[in-house]
Write a protein that holds these residues in place. Structure first.
Motif, short mmCIF file in Angstrom:
data_model
loop_
_atom_site.label_atom_id
_atom_site.label_comp_id
_atom_site.label_asym_id
_atom_site.label_seq_id
_atom_site.Cartn_x
_atom_site.Cartn_y
_atom_site.Cartn_z
N GLY A 146 46.51 -23.30 -8.92
CA GLY A 146 46.43 -24.74 -9.19
C GLY A 146 47.20 -25.10 -10.45
N ASP A 147 47.07 -24.25 -11.49
CA ASP A 147 47.80 -24.49 -12.74
C ASP A 147 49.31 -24.51 -12.49
N GLU A 148 49.78 -23.50 -11.74
CA GLU A 148 51.22 -23.38 -11.48
C GLU A 148 51.74 -24.56 -10.66
N LEU A 149 51.00 -24.94 -9.62
CA LEU A 149 51.45 -26.06 -8.79
C LEU A 149 51.43 -27.37 -9.56
N ALA A 150 50.35 -27.65 -10.28
CA ALA A 150 50.26 -28.89 -11.04
C ALA A 150 51.33 -28.95 -12.12
N ALA A 151 51.54 -27.82 -12.83
CA ALA A 151 52.56 -27.79 -13.89
C ALA A 151 53.96 -28.00 -13.31
N SER A 152 54.26 -27.35 -12.17
CA SER A 152 55.59 -27.51 -11.58
C SER A 152 55.81 -28.95 -11.13
N ARG A 153 54.77 -29.59 -10.61
CA ARG A 153 54.89 -30.99 -10.19
C ARG A 153 55.05 -31.92 -11.39
#
Length: 90
Positions: free
Chosen positions: A52-59
């Motif tokens: 979730g951290d990686e997806l939210a940060a990339s977005r």
């Protein structure tokens, strides 16, 4: 040649199955610019917070990139002013 340094800080928070990220760009010359991203975990998926951290940060970074391009486009257009009339028909 002058070296410049820009910094991006990423702030991540979780609220249940949702992860929110805020990417804040700061430069010496401009006010901070912010991009936002969200990731929502499917209730059937295993709870792995890093995903979730990686997806939210990339977005958030993607949103920041779009906003930065918008600022650059506005900066390109503003100093140019209105186009001069064409002399081709004279």
């Amino acid at each position: 040649m002058e070296a410049k340094q820009w910094s991006v800080q990423i702030y991540i928070s979780e609220d249940g199955d949702a992860t929110h990220a805020r990417a804040v760009l700061t430069t010496r010359d401009t006010a901070a610019l912010t991009g936002r991203g969200v990731a929502q975990r499917n209730p059937g998926d295993r709870p792995i917070p890093e995903i979730g951290d990686e997806l939210a940060a990339s977005r958030a970074l993607d949103d920041l990139a779009v906003r930065l391009r918008d600022v650059a486009s506005a900066d390109i257009v503003q100093p140019a002013g209105p186009a001069e009339p064409s002399r081709a028909g004279w």
